[in-house]
Design a protein around this motif. Sequence first.
Motif, PDB file in Angstrom:
ATOM      1  N   UNK A  23      17.938 -23.470 -17.722  1.00 25.08           N
ATOM      2  CA  UNK A  23      18.722 -23.674 -18.936  1.00 25.08           C
ATOM      3  C   UNK A  23      19.853 -22.648 -19.035  1.00 25.08           C
ATOM      4  N   UNK A  24      19.803 -21.626 -18.184  1.00 23.20           N
ATOM      5  CA  UNK A  24      20.882 -20.638 -18.147  1.00 23.20           C
ATOM      6  C   UNK A  24      21.979 -21.123 -17.205  1.00 23.20           C
ATOM      7  N   UNK A  25      23.189 -21.198 -17.729  1.00 26.85           N
ATOM      8  CA  UNK A  25      24.318 -21.673 -16.932  1.00 26.85           C
ATOM      9  C   UNK A  25      24.724 -20.675 -15.853  1.00 26.85           C
ATOM     10  N   UNK A  26      24.324 -19.411 -16.013  1.00 24.96           N
ATOM     11  CA  UNK A  26      24.715 -18.384 -15.057  1.00 24.96           C
ATOM     12  C   UNK A  26      23.612 -18.061 -14.043  1.00 24.96           C
ATOM     13  N   UNK A  27      22.583 -18.894 -13.981  1.00 24.04           N
ATOM     14  CA  UNK A  27      21.449 -18.589 -13.112  1.00 24.04           C
ATOM     15  C   UNK A  27      21.869 -18.408 -11.655  1.00 24.04           C
ATOM     16  N   UNK A  28      22.671 -19.335 -11.146  1.00 20.91           N
ATOM     17  CA  UNK A  28      23.058 -19.245  -9.743  1.00 20.91           C
ATOM     18  C   UNK A  28      23.897 -18.004  -9.471  1.00 20.91           C
ATOM     19  N   UNK A  29      24.707 -17.609 -10.429  1.00 23.20           N
ATOM     20  CA  UNK A  29      25.496 -16.383 -10.264  1.00 23.20           C
ATOM     21  C   UNK A  29      24.581 -15.166 -10.177  1.00 23.20           C
ATOM     22  N   UNK A  30      23.533 -15.160 -10.991  1.00 22.34           N
ATOM     23  CA  UNK A  30      22.586 -14.052 -10.959  1.00 22.34           C
ATOM     24  C   UNK A  30      21.842 -14.015  -9.617  1.00 22.34           C
ATOM     25  N   UNK A  31      21.466 -15.184  -9.128  1.00 26.61           N
ATOM     26  CA  UNK A  31      20.797 -15.244  -7.827  1.00 26.61           C
ATOM     27  C   UNK A  31      21.737 -14.737  -6.730  1.00 26.61           C
ATOM     28  N   UNK A  32      22.989 -15.147  -6.799  1.00 27.77           N
ATOM     29  CA  UNK A  32      23.969 -14.721  -5.795  1.00 27.77           C
ATOM     30  C   UNK A  32      24.130 -13.206  -5.784  1.00 27.77           C
ATOM     31  N   UNK A  33      24.154 -12.596  -6.967  1.00 22.87           N
ATOM     32  CA  UNK A  33      24.277 -11.138  -7.051  1.00 22.87           C
ATOM     33  C   UNK A  33      23.063 -10.462  -6.408  1.00 22.87           C
ATOM     34  N   UNK A  34      21.884 -10.948  -6.770  1.00 27.12           N
ATOM     35  CA  UNK A  34      20.657 -10.372  -6.209  1.00 27.12           C
ATOM     36  C   UNK A  34      20.617 -10.506  -4.691  1.00 27.12           C
ATOM     37  N   UNK A  35      21.037 -11.642  -4.191  1.00 24.85           N
ATOM     38  CA  UNK A  35      21.016 -11.849  -2.739  1.00 24.85           C
ATOM     39  C   UNK A  35      22.052 -10.951  -2.044  1.00 24.85           C
ATOM     40  N   UNK A  67      18.237  -2.301  -7.898  1.00 21.12           N
ATOM     41  CA  UNK A  67      18.323  -2.128  -6.440  1.00 21.12           C
ATOM     42  C   UNK A  67      18.472  -0.661  -6.078  1.00 21.12           C
ATOM     43  N   UNK A  68      19.247   0.066  -6.860  1.00 18.39           N
ATOM     44  CA  UNK A  68      19.449   1.488  -6.601  1.00 18.39           C
ATOM     45  C   UNK A  68      18.139   2.262  -6.783  1.00 18.39           C
ATOM     46  N   UNK A  69      17.269   1.751  -7.654  1.00 18.26           N
ATOM     47  CA  UNK A  69      15.972   2.400  -7.899  1.00 18.26           C
ATOM     48  C   UNK A  69      14.954   2.083  -6.810  1.00 18.26           C
ATOM     49  N   UNK A  70      15.256   1.112  -5.960  1.00 24.59           N
ATOM     50  CA  UNK A  70      14.351   0.779  -4.867  1.00 24.59           C
ATOM     51  C   UNK A  70      13.780  -0.626  -4.898  1.00 24.59           C
ATOM     52  N   UNK A  71      14.075  -1.388  -5.943  1.00 24.30           N
ATOM     53  CA  UNK A  71      13.517  -2.740  -6.078  1.00 24.30           C
ATOM     54  C   UNK A  71      14.107  -3.679  -5.021  1.00 24.30           C
ATOM     55  N   UNK A  72      13.232  -4.394  -4.331  1.00 25.17           N
ATOM     56  CA  UNK A  72      13.668  -5.357  -3.314  1.00 25.17           C
ATOM     57  C   UNK A  72      13.219  -6.779  -3.636  1.00 25.17           C
ATOM     58  N   UNK A 105       0.839  -1.199   0.000  1.00 30.30           N
ATOM     59  CA  UNK A 105       0.000   0.000   0.000  1.00 30.30           C
ATOM     60  C   UNK A 105       0.876   1.251   0.000  1.00 30.30           C
ATOM     61  N   UNK A 106       1.924   1.249   0.828  1.00 33.94           N
ATOM     62  CA  UNK A 106       2.827   2.388   0.873  1.00 33.94           C
ATOM     63  C   UNK A 106       3.564   2.568  -0.455  1.00 33.94           C
ATOM     64  N   UNK A 107       3.973   1.447  -1.058  1.00 38.55           N
ATOM     65  CA  UNK A 107       4.642   1.517  -2.361  1.00 38.55           C
ATOM     66  C   UNK A 107       3.700   2.085  -3.414  1.00 38.55           C
ATOM     67  N   UNK A 108       2.439   1.685  -3.360  1.00 37.16           N
ATOM     68  CA  UNK A 108       1.435   2.210  -4.291  1.00 37.16           C
ATOM     69  C   UNK A 108       1.247   3.712  -4.097  1.00 37.16           C
ATOM     70  N   UNK A 109       1.099   4.130  -2.858  1.00 37.82           N
ATOM     71  CA  UNK A 109       0.852   5.532  -2.567  1.00 37.82           C
ATOM     72  C   UNK A 109       2.026   6.413  -3.002  1.00 37.82           C
ATOM     73  N   UNK A 110       3.234   5.884  -2.897  1.00 34.82           N
ATOM     74  CA  UNK A 110       4.432   6.667  -3.207  1.00 34.82           C
ATOM     75  C   UNK A 110       4.961   6.423  -4.615  1.00 34.82           C
ATOM     76  N   UNK A 111       4.301   5.497  -5.358  1.00 33.58           N
ATOM     77  CA  UNK A 111       4.727   5.177  -6.726  1.00 33.58           C
ATOM     78  C   UNK A 111       6.203   4.769  -6.755  1.00 33.58           C
ATOM     79  N   UNK A 112       6.557   3.822  -5.889  1.00 36.35           N
ATOM     80  CA  UNK A 112       7.936   3.345  -5.775  1.00 36.35           C
ATOM     81  C   UNK A 112       8.043   1.942  -6.373  1.00 36.35           C
ATOM     82  N   UNK A 113       8.988   1.717  -7.293  1.00 36.83           N
ATOM     83  CA  UNK A 113       9.144   0.365  -7.859  1.00 36.83           C
ATOM     84  C   UNK A 113       9.841  -0.573  -6.874  1.00 36.83           C
ATOM     85  N   UNK A 114       9.116  -1.540  -6.359  1.00 35.25           N
ATOM     86  CA  UNK A 114       9.706  -2.455  -5.376  1.00 35.25           C
ATOM     87  C   UNK A 114       9.822  -3.888  -5.892  1.00 35.25           C
ATOM     88  N   UNK A 115       9.102  -4.199  -6.975  1.00 39.07           N
ATOM     89  CA  UNK A 115       9.120  -5.569  -7.492  1.00 39.07           C
ATOM     90  C   UNK A 115       9.297  -5.572  -9.007  1.00 39.07           C
TER      91      UNK A 115
END
Length: 334
Positions: free
Chosen positions: A77-89, A61-66, A12-22
Amino acid sequence: MRQALIKDYFYHQAYMKNVPVSVMIELLTKCNLRCKHCYLPAHSNSGLGFDKLKSLLYELREAGVVNVSFTGGEIFLRQDLFELIEIARKLHMRVFLLSNGTLLNDKMAERLSNLHIAEFSTTVFSLREGIHDSITGLKGSLEILLNNLQLLKKHNIRVRVKTPLMNVNMHDYKEIKELCDHNKFDFHVSPLIFSKTDGNEAPKQLRIAKEDLAPILKEIDEQTRNKHLHEYDVPCAALFYSFAIDCNGDVFPCNSFFYKVGNIFNDTIKNIWYESESLKFIKNIKNSDLKACVNCEYKVQCDRCPGMALLDNKSVFACDTFARSCAEIRSNYC
């Protein structure tokens, strides 16, 4: 209950403030299955390069996405999937995976557990092998998936099972729900089947006929219907805090709302979110602007999706005809 209230307040707060969180990121369209209802017209795109995706995650992340959801095609099928997950985490983002679940093994499940992913989402069409496998196009896919669901459970990974209801599996959701209840998996069922993104309407032939859907809808509504849908004077509140990026870098208001509002190769995420004229146009639409809906006798029971209205009727202001059909059914019991 407390967790649900916190979640509602957060969005609700994200909606009210128009913040990209997802955000939902389509990593590729390549897939090892050929599901009959799939909205992707082709399975040939390998997706964005690793370096571009890495920089994109930092930018998000800098834009506010969590919350970041990785989807496909089949993401494993992507060989780099785990690396991408690690970066996000490492960026303290919650990671949600959407996968057909057939390519996992114990080592991979353990690694996902160690990365503390927020959720593993997959699809079970039926517990009858002949039905499930005929939809996926891969013999043995149900057995593989059920075994891999137990691997996820073993490693304490939160699982969400989705069941799209079609005319070939419309009576199978109860058994799937029992499986989910027994294993403490989240369960979501929906009768919405929509066209391919290129306009091919062949998947819609799999939709349940109205006369068959009527006795099913009431029961599944109790499990999955969005109780907060009509709390805001906009067609979809989620468009004010979430968006989607496909494997070409095109940005959309949602992964089922195919109205391009930008491209990550041409602009920054922040500029697209706050300055895109196309996105502003979408966000400025009020429910009162939907002339086909304002005086509709079924509007209170209707779960209209602007993305489906656009896909089926070529206008963001049009009636979502499938949602209206469901609303007409609901009018007899709501």
